[in-house]
Scaffold this motif. Structure first.
Motif, short mmCIF file in Angstrom:
data_model
loop_
_atom_site.label_atom_id
_atom_site.label_comp_id
_atom_site.label_asym_id
_atom_site.label_seq_id
_atom_site.Cartn_x
_atom_site.Cartn_y
_atom_site.Cartn_z
N ASP A 39 11.16 -11.35 12.02
CA ASP A 39 12.07 -11.22 10.88
C ASP A 39 11.73 -10.03 9.99
O ASP A 39 12.16 -9.96 8.86
CB ASP A 39 12.09 -12.50 10.05
CG ASP A 39 10.73 -12.87 9.50
OD1 ASP A 39 10.64 -13.94 8.91
OD2 ASP A 39 9.76 -12.07 9.66
N SER A 40 10.92 -9.13 10.52
CA SER A 40 10.51 -8.00 9.69
C SER A 40 11.67 -7.09 9.36
O SER A 40 11.60 -6.33 8.41
CB SER A 40 9.41 -7.19 10.40
OG SER A 40 9.92 -6.68 11.63
N TYR B 34 1.30 0.31 8.05
CA TYR B 34 1.68 -0.84 8.87
C TYR B 34 1.67 -0.47 10.35
O TYR B 34 1.25 -1.27 11.20
CB TYR B 34 3.06 -1.35 8.48
CG TYR B 34 3.07 -2.17 7.19
CD1 TYR B 34 2.03 -2.07 6.27
CD2 TYR B 34 4.12 -3.04 6.90
CE1 TYR B 34 2.04 -2.79 5.09
CE2 TYR B 34 4.14 -3.78 5.73
CZ TYR B 34 3.10 -3.64 4.83
OH TYR B 34 3.11 -4.37 3.67
N GLU B 35 2.15 0.72 10.66
CA GLU B 35 2.18 1.15 12.06
C GLU B 35 0.77 1.41 12.59
O GLU B 35 0.48 1.17 13.77
CB GLU B 35 3.04 2.41 12.20
CG GLU B 35 4.53 2.15 12.01
CD GLU B 35 5.35 3.42 12.08
OE1 GLU B 35 4.74 4.52 12.12
OE2 GLU B 35 6.59 3.34 12.08
N LYS B 36 -0.08 1.90 11.72
CA LYS B 36 -1.44 2.23 12.15
C LYS B 36 -2.26 0.98 12.45
O LYS B 36 -3.03 0.94 13.42
CB LYS B 36 -2.13 3.07 11.06
CG LYS B 36 -3.52 3.55 11.44
CD LYS B 36 -4.07 4.48 10.35
CE LYS B 36 -5.45 5.00 10.74
NZ LYS B 36 -6.00 5.93 9.71
N VAL C 72 0.45 -9.62 4.37
CA VAL C 72 1.66 -8.80 4.24
C VAL C 72 2.67 -9.52 3.34
O VAL C 72 3.05 -10.66 3.61
CB VAL C 72 2.29 -8.53 5.62
CG1 VAL C 72 3.63 -7.81 5.45
CG2 VAL C 72 1.36 -7.71 6.48
N LYS C 73 3.08 -8.86 2.28
CA LYS C 73 4.10 -9.40 1.36
C LYS C 73 5.35 -8.53 1.30
O LYS C 73 6.44 -9.02 1.02
CB LYS C 73 3.53 -9.53 -0.06
CG LYS C 73 2.48 -10.62 -0.21
CD LYS C 73 2.08 -10.74 -1.68
CE LYS C 73 1.08 -11.88 -1.86
NZ LYS C 73 0.70 -12.05 -3.29
N PHE C 74 5.18 -7.23 1.50
CA PHE C 74 6.30 -6.30 1.31
C PHE C 74 6.50 -5.45 2.56
O PHE C 74 5.64 -4.65 2.91
CB PHE C 74 6.03 -5.37 0.12
CG PHE C 74 5.69 -6.11 -1.15
CD1 PHE C 74 6.68 -6.73 -1.89
CD2 PHE C 74 4.36 -6.20 -1.57
CE1 PHE C 74 6.34 -7.42 -3.05
CE2 PHE C 74 4.04 -6.88 -2.73
CZ PHE C 74 5.03 -7.50 -3.47
N ALA C 75 7.61 -5.68 3.23
CA ALA C 75 7.95 -4.86 4.38
C ALA C 75 8.50 -3.52 3.90
O ALA C 75 9.24 -3.47 2.92
CB ALA C 75 8.99 -5.56 5.25
N PRO C 76 8.15 -2.42 4.56
CA PRO C 76 8.61 -1.09 4.11
C PRO C 76 10.13 -1.00 3.97
O PRO C 76 10.63 -0.41 3.01
CB PRO C 76 8.10 -0.16 5.21
CG PRO C 76 6.93 -0.87 5.79
CD PRO C 76 7.26 -2.33 5.74
#
Length: 605
Positions: A593-594, A550-552, A561-565
């Motif tokens: 809202d991440s 995600y950061e990259k 995107v469905k699942f935030a770390p």
């Protein structure tokens, strides 16, 4: 040459009595007078009567000193009689003396009977055993009393001994022994009856249902401890003390009073050993074996007479029969593990009922490890060389052969179980679930070992070695269950992927995560700590790859995107509980809202 001797002046004259003859008769007269005085006082004023009627008990608590004085006087009279018989067996004084002895013996018979009868409480075998501290001389097989305790019981025992010594030395041994055996025998019968132990034949024991058998065994266990440590020991102490001058008399009395009861006591375990029982009944059998084994030194000491050899042999025979039965039941238990034939996989890969049953059984078995050291025989098949870890020799260092046998036998039973569980793991179509099943069951086994006497038996090295195997199973589970999900985002290439390629990878991750979660939603890890550790491990690996990805690629605004770390831990919170719930998908998270968690999202709905 002829020698002429002067004729003796004493020839033809009357020979004067030797001074010793006069002295002996004088001593006899003194003894007769002393005996008559006490006899008139305590037995009967009329010594000419052939029967005696005691005026009072000579050995009552108040008169005990006089009673002992009476015995001493009769002993002196006996000594004086023997002296006169040697020098003048025709002395008329002997008749008078013998009549006095006869009267005294009749009175002492009554006193002996009265003391035994009226002091049942003080002479209760249990009381005698507890209050006295004898040590048995292995060579002479006689109790040696270094110090007689000061108590009413000690006074009574001293009185009995004085009377017995006097009667036996006066030729009244049979009368004395008859009274003793009669009174003490009735006390022993009464004591056995009070203990509630029933003498059953082998035929009756065979017909008992298990509940009745169990009750009889428990009664036997209670009765045996009391009989050996108190009743039989107390009876041995008393008989050895009362008849201490004559080992043969003490042996005769003790044997007749206790032999039948003791033999009956140790025939019962043999009958129990020969009865057919299920494997679960091994523990009561071990209780019987352990009781006899622990009491064996006392049994050999108490029944050390030649005439009681049968008791020692019967006790040893009981141990042999029980030992054979215990080995047979352990072998049967091992066979039952091997023959277990259930074909239905355990739901969710949880702990198999066979594992629970076997380990609970072995936990109880390990509680008897000291007892089993003298019973168990080694398994016919050897354990793997590394079964106890790398330091197998160090782990068993200092163990005796018998304790090592217990260790290897219990370890072998667990190995048989684990082999059976390994076979059952192949019933699962999913390899990841198969490894989870193996981990759950082995972890259960280890937890039972760690929290019971099995840890003493098997050692810490065994625990450490098998904990490593649990880790290996879980690593294989993670690799198979989550490997593709994790590698779908993993990129070893430092170069940036094109956006559409990166999005395809993210979509594969989403699909793989949902599929893996859905598949594992019914899987189970019963142990809470193991469950949390496993979830943390999976979450950490997933969080690492998603965060890096995600950061990259700065995916905050991607619709894919469905699942935030940071929310993965919440997504996986129901994992390994067997709930069967589907993965709750949070709509695409924007940067604003991440940071919200799944629970926050749900609460806002």
């Amino acid at each position: 040459m002829m020698l002429l001797f002067k004729p003796s002046l004493t020839l033809g004259r009357r020979i004067k009595p030797r001074p010793c003859q006069s002295f002996s008769e004088s001593l006899l007269m003194d003894s007769i007078e002393a005996a008559e005085t006490l006899t008139r006082k305590w037995i009967s004023p009329d010594l000419s009567s052939s029967s005696s009627c005691s005026l009072s008990s000579i050995f009552s608590t108040d008169n005990r000193v006089e009673g002992r004085r009476f015995v001493e006087v009769i002993n002196s009279l006996q000594y004086a009689i023997q002296g006169v018989v040697l020098v003048n067996p025709e002395s008329p004084k002997l008749t008078r003396a013998h009549n006095l002895v006869t009267i005294a013996m009749k009175q002492l018979e009554k006193e002996f009977y009265r003391i035994l009868k009226s002091n049942r409480r003080n002479l209760d075998p249990e009381s005698v055993s507890v209050r006295s501290s004898p040590s048995f001389n292995a060579r002479n097989k006689v109790s040696i009393y270094s110090q007689v305790p000061k108590s009413e019981e000690a006074d009574v025992m001293t009185d009995l001994k004085m009377i017995a010594d006097c009667m036996i030395s006066s030729g009244y041994e049979n009368e004395c022994i008859k009274i003793y055996k009669k009174i003490r025998g009735s006390i022993m019968v009464e004591a056995l009856s009070n203990l509630g132990f029933e003498n059953l034949s082998f035929g009756k024991i065979q017909k008992l249902d298990w509940d009745s058998m169990e009750k009889n065994i428990k009664k036997w266990l209670e009765a045996t401890k009391v009989l050996i440590t108190n009743l039989f020991e107390g009876e041995r102490i008393l008989s050895d003390h009362v008849f201490s001058p004559s080992v043969s008399v003490a042996e005769s009395c003790f044997t007749e009073i206790t032999l039948d009861s003791a033999l009956t006591l140790f025939i019962f375990p043999v009958s129990v050993a020969r009865c057919k029982k299920t494997v679960e009944k091994i523990f009561l059998t071990l209780d019987i074996y352990q009781t006899i084994s622990q009491l064996m030194p006392q049994i050999e000491e108490i029944f050390s007479y030649d005439s009681t050899t049968a008791v020692r042999l019967q006790a040893a025979d009981s141990l042999n029969n029980l030992g054979e039965e215990i080995n047979s039941m352990v072998a049967e238990f091992e066979a039952s593990i091997t023959k277990e034939s259930s074909k239905t996989p355990i739901r969710g890969g949880s702990v198999h009922q066979l594992t629970r049953y076997v380990m609970n059984f072995i936990v109880f078995l390990a509680d008897y490890h000291e007892c089993l050291a003298g019973v168990l025989t080694e398994s016919t098949l050897p354990l793997p060389e590394d079964y106890f870890g790398n330091n197998d020799e160090d782990n068993n260092e200092g163990e005796t052969g018998s304790s090592s046998t217990v260790t290897t036998r219990i370890a072998w039973l667990i190995l048989v179980l684990l082999c059976k569980i390994d076979t059952k793991s192949r019933m699962y179509n999913d390899m990841a679930l198969s490894y989870l099943f193996l981990a759950n069951n082995l972890h259960y086994v280890i937890s039972k070992v760690r929290t019971s006497n099995m840890r003493v038996v098997l050692g810490d090295e065994w625990v450490t070695n098998h904990e490593g195997k649990v880790t290996q199973y879980l690593e294989k589970y993670e690799k198979i269950a989550w490997g593709e999900v994790i590698t779908s985002l993993f990129d070893s290439n430092e170069e940036m992927l094109e956006e559409h390629v990166a999005k395809e990878r993210l979509m594969r991750f989403n699909e793989g995560f949902e599929e893996a979660f859905q598949k594992q939603s019914e899987w189970v890890v019963p142990d809470s700590k193991l469950r949390d550790d496993l979830k943390d491990s999976v979450t950490e690996k997933l969080t690492t790859v998603t965060t890096t990805f995600y950061e990259k690629y700065h995916v905050e605004n991607w619709e894919e995107v469905k699942f935030a770390p940071e929310d993965l831990d919440n997504y996986l919170s129901d994992l390994f509980l067997g709930t069967g719930r589907s993965c709750i998908i949070v709509p695409s998270l924007k940067q604003s809202d991440s940071g919200r968690s799944l629970k926050d999202s749900e609460s806002g709905r």
